[in-house]
Design a protein around this motif. Structure first.
Motif, mmCIF file in Angstrom:
data_model
loop_
_atom_site.group_PDB
_atom_site.id
_atom_site.type_symbol
_atom_site.label_atom_id
_atom_site.label_comp_id
_atom_site.label_asym_id
_atom_site.label_seq_id
_atom_site.Cartn_x
_atom_site.Cartn_y
_atom_site.Cartn_z
ATOM 1 N N UNK A 67 45.864 -38.183 -22.027
ATOM 2 C CA UNK A 67 46.775 -37.129 -21.766
ATOM 3 C C UNK A 67 46.843 -35.976 -21.436
ATOM 4 N N UNK A 68 45.881 -35.480 -22.530
ATOM 5 C CA UNK A 68 45.362 -34.429 -22.362
ATOM 6 C C UNK A 68 44.061 -34.826 -21.329
ATOM 7 N N UNK A 69 43.210 -35.110 -20.951
ATOM 8 C CA UNK A 69 42.014 -35.189 -20.709
ATOM 9 C C UNK A 69 41.986 -35.387 -18.727
ATOM 10 N N UNK B 97 41.607 -35.176 -12.638
ATOM 11 C CA UNK B 97 42.265 -35.779 -11.766
ATOM 12 C C UNK B 97 42.378 -34.200 -10.731
ATOM 13 N N UNK B 98 42.675 -33.143 -11.286
ATOM 14 C CA UNK B 98 43.145 -31.920 -10.458
ATOM 15 C C UNK B 98 41.774 -31.794 -10.312
ATOM 16 N N UNK B 99 40.709 -31.714 -11.385
ATOM 17 C CA UNK B 99 38.986 -31.004 -10.596
ATOM 18 C C UNK B 99 38.806 -32.000 -9.889
ATOM 19 N N UNK C 100 46.738 -38.385 -10.768
ATOM 20 C CA UNK C 100 46.772 -39.202 -11.233
ATOM 21 C C UNK C 100 48.401 -40.103 -11.262
ATOM 22 N N UNK D 6 40.726 -33.468 -7.016
ATOM 23 C CA UNK D 6 41.727 -33.034 -6.160
ATOM 24 C C UNK D 6 42.080 -34.520 -6.134
ATOM 25 N N UNK E 101 39.256 -31.714 -23.491
ATOM 26 C CA UNK E 101 39.203 -31.865 -22.456
ATOM 27 C C UNK E 101 38.071 -30.713 -21.527
ATOM 28 N N UNK E 102 37.835 -30.259 -21.988
ATOM 29 C CA UNK E 102 37.250 -29.256 -21.368
ATOM 30 C C UNK E 102 35.542 -29.462 -21.242
ATOM 31 N N UNK F 151 44.811 -35.840 -16.700
ATOM 32 C CA UNK F 151 45.703 -35.138 -15.656
ATOM 33 C C UNK F 151 44.035 -33.967 -15.236
ATOM 34 N N UNK F 152 44.030 -32.925 -16.473
ATOM 35 C CA UNK F 152 42.505 -31.541 -15.098
ATOM 36 C C UNK F 152 41.497 -32.613 -14.615
#
Ligand SMILES: Cc1cc2nc3c(=O)[nH]c(=O)nc-3n(C[C@H](O)[C@H](O)[C@H](O)COP(=O)(O)OP(=O)(O)OC[C@H]3O[C@@H](n4cnc5c(N)ncnc54)[C@H](O)[C@@H]3O)c2cc1C
Ligand SMILES: Nc1ncnc2c1ncn2[C@@H]1O[C@H](COP(=O)(O)O)[C@@H](O)[C@H]1O
Lengths: 315, 255
Positions: A95-97, A102-104, A109, A106, A69-70, A99-100
């Motif tokens: 599922x891993x990628x 979305x938060x980036x 999701x 703001x 994801x990173x 939400x990360x």
């Protein structure tokens, strides 16, 4: 409005879930598919054939191997700017990628979407599928994961444009050191038309072979309960349910499975359920279209013989 | 140098409860329903305590965001071996993005080497917060963990993925979310439950954090899924084989 779909792929092959994801979002606007990974020529070629796809964007950077994801999120975040919807299937990568991502950005999701009621209205299951939530998003962009078992695949027969994307070097503090793949060539659980599922009642890994043999005879995918996986009878990626895979076959044959609500969460999309169980009161038996009450160790071998006699045999 | 672990725990409707959708479609009935710590969070707490016992870490801080009643989940975590608790108190139902932002500011204060969370909460089934927290704190993440080993500033995590398992290595500080096969959570013995009550617990009002927690989504309605009706009994294996053979032939004909 336009849509970016992150392709789901493994071992240089496009996962069947991608065509289903495309179909789910087909109404929203022109669709681009993004393919990130090494050795993905075939993935790109297959993605370009999916109907409704305008463009396949690709980077074969070695930093995307392992699909951490990173590694994926910075590029996705950069590309997101041009799209109203950024979408992936709700598999282990999505599922891993997402939400990360979305938060980036703001953004809140909406995940595991089972129905799109419009560009910003979605249905998703909660409480292990015992309730369905309808949500509206007033955000300007939408990050979604799609529960692909709820959608048919988009047709083939397109030839979308293929375009490389350039980007900054990929950096990740997480790195894949070993991919421990489940051996064998059983069909994909998420898209199989027949699934045979086994529970802990098979008693051993040897006992679980009965389930696998019946599945092989029917050309079916193999599912398992958490209890069967925990006991070491079946690999983790065969687990069906709230925390495993969600299936929607035409036919699900559940052998020696009680039907705990967490297991039922994964099979509600099955068109027809056949339960083989010695307990007529088991919850799964109660919801099954057809039930055969008896001992699986007698019933399954007998069933295989009877099927064979009717010409149903391993291809 | 032994490290510090922050574990986030959520109090949810107990996973054995068969929930009821409210007839007016406004949500799920949670009044008078048995609550407990989210199962995945239990695996996260167990992992944190075990890493402490193995000497990798020396402090486990258990944090929960929710109403006063969420203290129960923190106490469960302390009874399992956590050292101190933080309750961010609010009666609002917060979205996962807001939860992640609050946790990010606690990470800022506490500077843990490792944050452990459950992979998903069994009420909203979101599977978001760990990944979002990792994004907001710029940390690497390993989701769906079934095995964790900590060696110096490196963590090796086995993840449950679609193709089987993936073994990844990440540098600390990091965020890890727990899957069910990570371990077997201990049942705290009564003396530990008693002792938990005397462990430090700081209660912080949500307002202290100055975070915009306004919801981004509107839940229009919550409805019950279609019921699956009861079916029919098949008398014999022969009868079942005939039905399945017919189904298989029909599928082959259709494709
Ligand atoms: C947070 C959480 C998440 C979970 N997620 C999942 C999930 O994703 N998927 C999942 O499957 N489970 C999940 N579970 C576990 C779930 O609650 C059940 O424990 C599990 O599904 C039970 O598996 P089982 O049916 O194999 O075993 P059991 O419940 O023990 O049932 C065994 C069944 O086999 C029958 N039987 C026994 N012997 C025979 C025989 N000789 N012939 C015929 N029938 C026989 C019995 O009558 C019984 O119905 C989860 C649990 C939790 C707490
Ligand atoms: N209100 C909360 N307080 C503390 N931790 C939470 C809260 N909500 C979610 N979490 C953590 O995030 C994990 C995943 O939750 P979710 O993304 O909601 O499925 C949970 O298992 C918890 O570890």
């Amino acid at each position: 409005m336009s849509v970016l779909v992150l392709a789901d792929h493994d071992l240089g092959r496009l996962s069947p879930s991608t065509a289903r994801t495309v179909h789910a979002v087909a109404e929203l606007g022109p669709i681009d598919i993004l393919v990130l990974g090494e050795g993905v020529d075939q993935v790109v070629a297959d993605a370009a054939q999916i109907s409704g796809v305008q463009r396949v964007r690709v980077s074969q950077d070695s930093g995307f191997v392992g699909q951490s994801a990173e590694a994926l999120v910075p590029l996705l975040a950069e590309l997101a700017e041009g799209y109203s919807h950024i979408v992936a299937s709700a598999g282990s990568v999505g599922r891993d990628v997402m939400p990360r991502l979305a938060a980036k950005l703001d953004l809140m999701p909406v995940t595991d979407v089972t129905a799109l009621l419009g560009p910003n209205r979605f249905e998703r299951p909660i409480y292990a599928g015992n309730a369905i939530e309808t949500v509206t998003s007033n955000q300007t962009q939408h990050v979604l994961t799609i529960r692909t078992s709820s959608f048919a695949p988009a047709a083939n027969g397109n030839s979308a444009t293929i375009e490389p994307v350039s980007h900054a070097p990929v950096i990740s503090a997480a790195r894949l050191i070993d991919a421990l793949r489940t051996e064998g060539d059983t069909p994909d659980l998420g898209s199989a038309r027949i699934v045979v599922g086994g529970g802990v009642s098979v008693g051993s890994a040897e006992g679980f072979k009965l389930i696998e043999q019946l599945a092989a005879q029917l050309g079916a995918a193999v599912g398992a309960t958490r209890a069967a996986v925990d006991a070491g009878y079946a690999p983790n990626d065969w687990q069906v349910g709230q925390t495993g895979k969600v299936i929607a076959p035409d036919l699900y044959i559940a052998v020696g499975i009680s039907g705990a609500l967490q297991h039922l969460a994964g099979i509600q999309g099955a068109k027809k359920i056949i339960a083989i169980n010695k307990d007529a009161e088991a919850p799964l038996v109660q919801i099954a279209e057809l039930r055969l009450i008896g001992d699986l160790f007698e019933m399954v071998p007998a069933l295989m013989r009877e099927l064979e006699a009717r010409g149903v045999r391993q291809a | 140098m032994a490290g510090k672990i922050l574990v986030a725990v959520k109090r949810v409707v107990d996973h054995n409860v068969r929930i009821r959708v409210k007839p007016d479609g406004s949500g799920v009935e949670t009044q008078g329903v048995r609550m407990s710590m989210n199962p995945f969070c239990k695996h996260a707490v167990e992992a944190a305590v075990a890493l402490c016992e193995a000497g990798s870490a020396e402090e486990v801080v258990v944090v929960s965001i929710g109403p006063k009643g969420a203290t129960d989940a923190i106490l469960t975590g302390l009874a399992m071996g956590g050292h101190r608790g933080i309750l961010v108190e609010t009666d609002e139902t917060l979205e996962t993005l807001a939860i992640a932002k609050i946790l990010a500011s606690i990470v800022d204060e506490e500077k843990p080497d490792l944050v452990l969370l459950g992979k998903q909460a069994v009420d909203d089934d979101s599977n978001h917060v760990g990944q979002m927290l990792a994004a907001l704190t710029d940390r690497p993440q390993a989701t769906f963990a079934s095995e964790i080993t900590w060696d110096g500033d490196t963590l090796t995590v086995t993840r449950e993925v679609d193709y089987g398992r993936a073994k990844v290595s990440l540098t600390l500080p990091a965020v890890v979310t727990a899957d069910l096969r990570l371990n077997t959570p201990r049942n705290a013995a009564l003396p530990m439950v008693m002792k938990a009550r005397s462990k430090p617990l700081s209660v912080r009002p949500l307002g202290d954090f100055g975070i915009d927690t306004a919801p981004r989504l509107v839940t229009e309605k919550v409805s019950a899924p279609p019921e699956r009706g009861g079916g029919q009994a098949v008398k014999s294996v022969e009868e079942l084989a005939a039905i399945i053979a017919e189904d298989v032939a029909a599928m082959e004909g259709a494709s």
